[in-house]
Design a protein around this motif. Structure first.
Motif, PDB file in Angstrom:
ATOM      1  N   THR A 302       0.823  -1.212   0.000  1.00  0.00           N
ATOM      2  CA  THR A 302       0.000   0.000   0.000  1.00  0.00           C
ATOM      3  C   THR A 302       0.854   1.258   0.000  1.00  0.00           C
ATOM      4  O   THR A 302       0.555   2.230  -0.716  1.00  0.00           O
ATOM      5  N   THR A 303       1.916   1.259   0.793  1.00  0.00           N
ATOM      6  CA  THR A 303       2.729   2.477   0.916  1.00  0.00           C
ATOM      7  C   THR A 303       3.771   2.591  -0.197  1.00  0.00           C
ATOM      8  O   THR A 303       4.188   3.693  -0.537  1.00  0.00           O
ATOM      9  N   PHE A 304       4.163   1.455  -0.772  1.00  0.00           N
ATOM     10  CA  PHE A 304       5.168   1.505  -1.841  1.00  0.00           C
ATOM     11  C   PHE A 304       4.554   1.830  -3.192  1.00  0.00           C
ATOM     12  O   PHE A 304       5.219   2.424  -4.051  1.00  0.00           O
ATOM     13  N   GLN A 305       3.284   1.453  -3.425  1.00  0.00           N
ATOM     14  CA  GLN A 305       2.712   1.667  -4.754  1.00  0.00           C
ATOM     15  C   GLN A 305       2.681   3.140  -5.167  1.00  0.00           C
ATOM     16  O   GLN A 305       3.059   3.469  -6.301  1.00  0.00           O
ATOM     17  N   PRO A 306       2.240   4.069  -4.305  1.00  0.00           N
ATOM     18  CA  PRO A 306       2.303   5.476  -4.723  1.00  0.00           C
ATOM     19  C   PRO A 306       3.726   5.931  -5.048  1.00  0.00           C
ATOM     20  O   PRO A 306       3.930   6.734  -5.969  1.00  0.00           O
ATOM     21  N   GLU A 307       4.722   5.421  -4.301  1.00  0.00           N
ATOM     22  CA  GLU A 307       6.108   5.797  -4.573  1.00  0.00           C
ATOM     23  C   GLU A 307       6.562   5.246  -5.923  1.00  0.00           C
ATOM     24  O   GLU A 307       7.272   5.922  -6.679  1.00  0.00           O
ATOM     25  N   MET A 308       6.155   4.027  -6.240  1.00  0.00           N
ATOM     26  CA  MET A 308       6.486   3.426  -7.535  1.00  0.00           C
ATOM     27  C   MET A 308       5.825   4.214  -8.662  1.00  0.00           C
ATOM     28  O   MET A 308       6.445   4.477  -9.708  1.00  0.00           O
ATOM     29  N   VAL A 321      13.145   0.991  -9.488  1.00  0.00           N
ATOM     30  CA  VAL A 321      13.842  -0.280  -9.220  1.00  0.00           C
ATOM     31  C   VAL A 321      14.152  -0.409  -7.735  1.00  0.00           C
ATOM     32  O   VAL A 321      13.987  -1.485  -7.143  1.00  0.00           O
ATOM     33  N   ARG A 322      14.565   0.684  -7.122  1.00  0.00           N
ATOM     34  CA  ARG A 322      14.907   0.646  -5.700  1.00  0.00           C
ATOM     35  C   ARG A 322      13.686   0.279  -4.853  1.00  0.00           C
ATOM     36  O   ARG A 322      13.764  -0.592  -3.967  1.00  0.00           O
ATOM     37  N   HIS A 323      12.567   0.935  -5.105  1.00  0.00           N
ATOM     38  CA  HIS A 323      11.364   0.651  -4.318  1.00  0.00           C
ATOM     39  C   HIS A 323      10.833  -0.756  -4.593  1.00  0.00           C
ATOM     40  O   HIS A 323      10.407  -1.464  -3.667  1.00  0.00           O
ATOM     41  N   THR A 324      10.827  -1.171  -5.851  1.00  0.00           N
ATOM     42  CA  THR A 324      10.289  -2.486  -6.190  1.00  0.00           C
ATOM     43  C   THR A 324      11.162  -3.600  -5.636  1.00  0.00           C
ATOM     44  O   THR A 324      10.657  -4.593  -5.087  1.00  0.00           O
ATOM     45  N   SER A 325      12.469  -3.466  -5.757  1.00  0.00           N
ATOM     46  CA  SER A 325      13.386  -4.483  -5.243  1.00  0.00           C
ATOM     47  C   SER A 325      13.291  -4.589  -3.728  1.00  0.00           C
ATOM     48  O   SER A 325      13.187  -5.685  -3.165  1.00  0.00           O
ATOM     49  N   LEU A 326      13.309  -3.434  -3.064  1.00  0.00           N
ATOM     50  CA  LEU A 326      13.253  -3.435  -1.609  1.00  0.00           C
ATOM     51  C   LEU A 326      11.916  -3.994  -1.126  1.00  0.00           C
ATOM     52  O   LEU A 326      11.870  -4.801  -0.187  1.00  0.00           O
ATOM     53  N   GLY A 327      10.829  -3.577  -1.760  1.00  0.00           N
ATOM     54  CA  GLY A 327       9.517  -4.075  -1.353  1.00  0.00           C
ATOM     55  C   GLY A 327       9.407  -5.580  -1.499  1.00  0.00           C
ATOM     56  O   GLY A 327       8.869  -6.269  -0.624  1.00  0.00           O
ATOM     57  N   THR A 328       9.915  -6.118  -2.601  1.00  0.00           N
ATOM     58  CA  THR A 328       9.875  -7.567  -2.826  1.00  0.00           C
ATOM     59  C   THR A 328      10.651  -8.313  -1.754  1.00  0.00           C
ATOM     60  O   THR A 328      10.177  -9.304  -1.183  1.00  0.00           O
ATOM     61  N   LEU A 384       1.435 -10.559  -5.828  1.00  0.00           N
ATOM     62  CA  LEU A 384       0.529  -9.407  -5.802  1.00  0.00           C
ATOM     63  C   LEU A 384       1.299  -8.087  -5.738  1.00  0.00           C
ATOM     64  O   LEU A 384       0.857  -7.084  -6.307  1.00  0.00           O
ATOM     65  N   PHE A 385       2.432  -8.093  -5.060  1.00  0.00           N
ATOM     66  CA  PHE A 385       3.237  -6.869  -5.012  1.00  0.00           C
ATOM     67  C   PHE A 385       3.851  -6.555  -6.376  1.00  0.00           C
ATOM     68  O   PHE A 385       3.840  -5.400  -6.818  1.00  0.00           O
ATOM     69  N   VAL A 386       4.382  -7.555  -7.038  1.00  0.00           N
ATOM     70  CA  VAL A 386       5.030  -7.329  -8.334  1.00  0.00           C
ATOM     71  C   VAL A 386       4.022  -6.808  -9.359  1.00  0.00           C
ATOM     72  O   VAL A 386       4.361  -5.964 -10.205  1.00  0.00           O
ATOM     73  N   LEU A 387       2.775  -7.272  -9.283  1.00  0.00           N
ATOM     74  CA  LEU A 387       1.755  -6.751 -10.202  1.00  0.00           C
ATOM     75  C   LEU A 387       1.612  -5.246 -10.071  1.00  0.00           C
ATOM     76  O   LEU A 387       1.316  -4.551 -11.051  1.00  0.00           O
ATOM     77  N   ARG A 388       1.829  -4.714  -8.866  1.00  0.00           N
ATOM     78  CA  ARG A 388       1.728  -3.263  -8.671  1.00  0.00           C
ATOM     79  C   ARG A 388       2.825  -2.526  -9.432  1.00  0.00           C
ATOM     80  O   ARG A 388       2.668  -1.349  -9.744  1.00  0.00           O
ATOM     81  N   GLY A 389       3.912  -3.203  -9.708  1.00  0.00           N
ATOM     82  CA  GLY A 389       4.946  -2.597 -10.534  1.00  0.00           C
ATOM     83  C   GLY A 389       4.456  -2.347 -11.953  1.00  0.00           C
ATOM     84  O   GLY A 389       4.773  -1.316 -12.572  1.00  0.00           O
ATOM     85  N   PHE A 390       3.666  -3.287 -12.484  1.00  0.00           N
ATOM     86  CA  PHE A 390       3.071  -3.084 -13.811  1.00  0.00           C
ATOM     87  C   PHE A 390       1.991  -2.007 -13.765  1.00  0.00           C
ATOM     88  O   PHE A 390       1.885  -1.173 -14.658  1.00  0.00           O
ATOM     89  N   TYR A 391       1.178  -2.036 -12.692  1.00  0.00           N
ATOM     90  CA  TYR A 391       0.130  -1.026 -12.566  1.00  0.00           C
ATOM     91  C   TYR A 391       0.720   0.377 -12.454  1.00  0.00           C
ATOM     92  O   TYR A 391       0.126   1.351 -12.930  1.00  0.00           O
ATOM     93  N   ALA A 392       1.879   0.497 -11.806  1.00  0.00           N
ATOM     94  CA  ALA A 392       2.526   1.801 -11.705  1.00  0.00           C
ATOM     95  C   ALA A 392       2.868   2.352 -13.078  1.00  0.00           C
ATOM     96  O   ALA A 392       2.908   3.564 -13.286  1.00  0.00           O
TER      97      ALA A 392
END
Length: 528
Positions: A302-308, A321-328, A384-392
């Motif tokens: 929830t908190t990483f998606q707006p940042e992505m 990349v930093r936010h997605t890698s760290l979140g994963t 589910l988190f990685v999908l948010r990378g595509f949605y971003a």
């Protein structure tokens, strides 16, 4: 304290309360209703609006509204933002939700029939469907309230306002608990399918309790939008570019929905055919399964998606990349011990529900389902988190393709496993499908964003895996000689075994010098 860490703590605390109260709701439901044909009918009917929201409205909102609202938000260089586009999107979304709710309520018999194609032989099929349809007509009104809540949450998340969205789900759980316990003879009286038809008190208590709870959630979050700065004026400008973008992005999400709905129909009917109460056992196990996901992964997502989304908007690939890698990595390091704990302590965990109408057979069925599901917790949360990378990136086509593959694999494995292992097989099918799909999704994201290297993300996960294995061994060692899995004995296993396991897990990560531990230490050091 950093704003991202503070936001994670806000979301995590609210989610913790909502998940704990959600578990309490299932405890009370098991105590009052048990695992019976009535429980199955209630679960199917009440799941229908949840499925419509999670797979249609929820998917559209995650895939489109958070990125769109983020795009329309005011930035340091744009004091005005695009309030008109925001108003158009909200107006169009609410209009569509009202229409969807009306259609769903009218189609309640067809909707419930779809989820009850195959009913156990010992159940009166006609009565089961009559009860399910009666309850579904009441429950389907929830779609409107779910939709209003979803739009409000998307807006609030895009503005980095997380409190109302995180804490509001506590309300429906509390309302359902109170209404269930208000039934005459709760816990000692065995309620059946006929009681819903013959007793208006039972019918309206079951139906209105859940629906009023969801309405209360909307009452909390909708005003929070205005407190966050929304200047809303209804605007039915269907030709606005934002609407076209919403519809284009949502088109693939509808396909995403269809794939999920097919899998849901198949799995629910396979569970129904296995016997009375098996579906309820699977759903109750799934509630335990998503508890750590909600507590540990949702707050990060929830908190990483707006940042992505902001990183994509600013064309800052390094930040994305930093936010997605760290979140994963953070999701993996937090959900692995939870998966190990649920697998090893599955029977004492479910034993906590052993009260009233919930008997030893119910315990065994639910524990079996949980053991299968637990193996897929990390894959489920990472996927589910990685999908948010595509949605971003406002890419909804790729998640659709990934989801079709995940659901096909789930269905094939469910058919292969259910005959041999029953409800355990359904859990295993779900787990394997998400584990495979999470790896696939990571690799596809690396093709879309070349700077995102899967090797860098998963390279250190062997340390987490080793730590989780040591944790599981430690929990088994301290609990396997306990004779009882219920009552205080079961509670002691969960507390002592879980505590020992977490100490071993943390110590192993420290000794192995896991990067994620160092990151957490730095973050909390800065917050001090």
């Amino acid at each position: 304290m950093s704003s991202l860490l503070r936001s994670n703590l806000v979301v995590a605390s609210g989610t913790a309360m909502s998940r704990v109260s959600g578990l309490a709701r299932w405890f009370v439901f098991a105590y009052v209703i048990g695992q019976t044909a009535l429980a199955d009918a209630y679960v199917l009917a009440n799941e229908t609006p949840n499925i419509v929201y999670d797979l249609l409205l929820g998917g559209v909102l995650s895939a489109t509204l958070v990125p769109l609202f983020t795009t329309f938000a005011r930035t340091d260089g744009d004091d005005e933002g695009d309030d008109h586009a925001t108003n158009v999107i909200i107006t169009v979304s609410v209009t569509l939700m009202v229409a969807l709710t009306v259609v769903a309520v009218a189609a309640a018999p067809l909707v419930f029939r779809l989820y009850s194609l195959d009913v156990a032989d010992e159940v009166d099929v006609e009565l089961f469907r009559q009860v399910g349809t009666t309850l579904a007509r009441i429950f389907l009104v929830q779609i409107l309230f779910y939709g209003l809540t979803g739009v409000a949450n998307a807006y609030l998340n895009s503005r980095r306002r997380f409190v109302a969205a995180a804490w509001s789900p506590v309300l429906p759980n509390l309302i359902i608990i109170v209404t269930l316990l208000s039934l005459p003879g709760a816990g000692s009286t065995e309620y059946g399918l006929a009681d819903v038809i013959d007793d208006s008190r039972v019918r309206w208590t079951l139906g209105l309790g859940a629906t009023a709870g969801i309405a209360a959630m909307a009452v909390v979050v909708v005003p929070a939008m205005f407190a966050a700065g929304l200047r809303f004026k209804p605007s039915w400008d269907w030709q606005h570019p934002a609407v076209r973008k919403l519809l284009v992005l949502s088109g693939w999400t509808i396909g995403f929905v269809v794939a999920n709905q097919v899998a849901v129909v198949v799995i629910r009917n396979l569970a129904n055919a296995e016997g009375e109460g098996i579906l309820t056992a699977y759903v109750q196990a799934f509630t335990w399964f998503v508890l750590p996901h909600g507590l540990l992964a949702v707050s990060i997502s929830t908190t990483f998606q707006p940042e992505m989304a902001r990183a994509v908007k600013a064309h800052d690939q390094a930040a994305f990349v930093r936010h997605t890698s760290l979140g994963t990595r953070m999701i993996a390091v937090l959900t692995l011990p939870a998966a190990a704990g649920m697998l090893v302590l599955r029977e004492p965990i479910i034993g906590l529900m052993r009260r009233g109408q919930f008997d030893s057979n119910d315990l065994q069925n639910t524990a079996e389902a949980l053991s299968g599901l637990a193996l897929g917790l990390v894959g489920f949360s990472v996927y589910l988190f990685v999908l948010r990378g595509f949605y971003a990136h406002q890419d909804t086509r790729t998640p659709f393709v990934l989801n079709v593959g995940e659901n096909l694999l789930n269905i094939v494995l469910a058919f292969a496993f259910v005959g041999r292992w029953g409800v355990l097989g359904l859990g295993l099918a779900y787990a394997i499908a998400y584990l495979v799909s999470s790896v696939w999704a990571l690799n596809v994201l690396s093709y879309k964003v070349p700077a995102f290297r899967v090797r860098d993300v998963v390279g250190g996960m062997w340390k987490m895996g080793l730590a989780a294995v040591l944790m599981a061994e430690a929990m088994w060692f301290v609990t396997h000689r306990v004779d009882s899995d219920v009552g205080w004995a079961g509670f002691a296993q969960v507390v002592i075994g879980g505590t020992v396991g977490l100490v071993v897990y943390g110590a192993a990560l420290f000794v192995l010098r896991a990067d994620e531990v160092a990151w957490l230490r730095r973050r909390f050091a800065r917050s001090g």
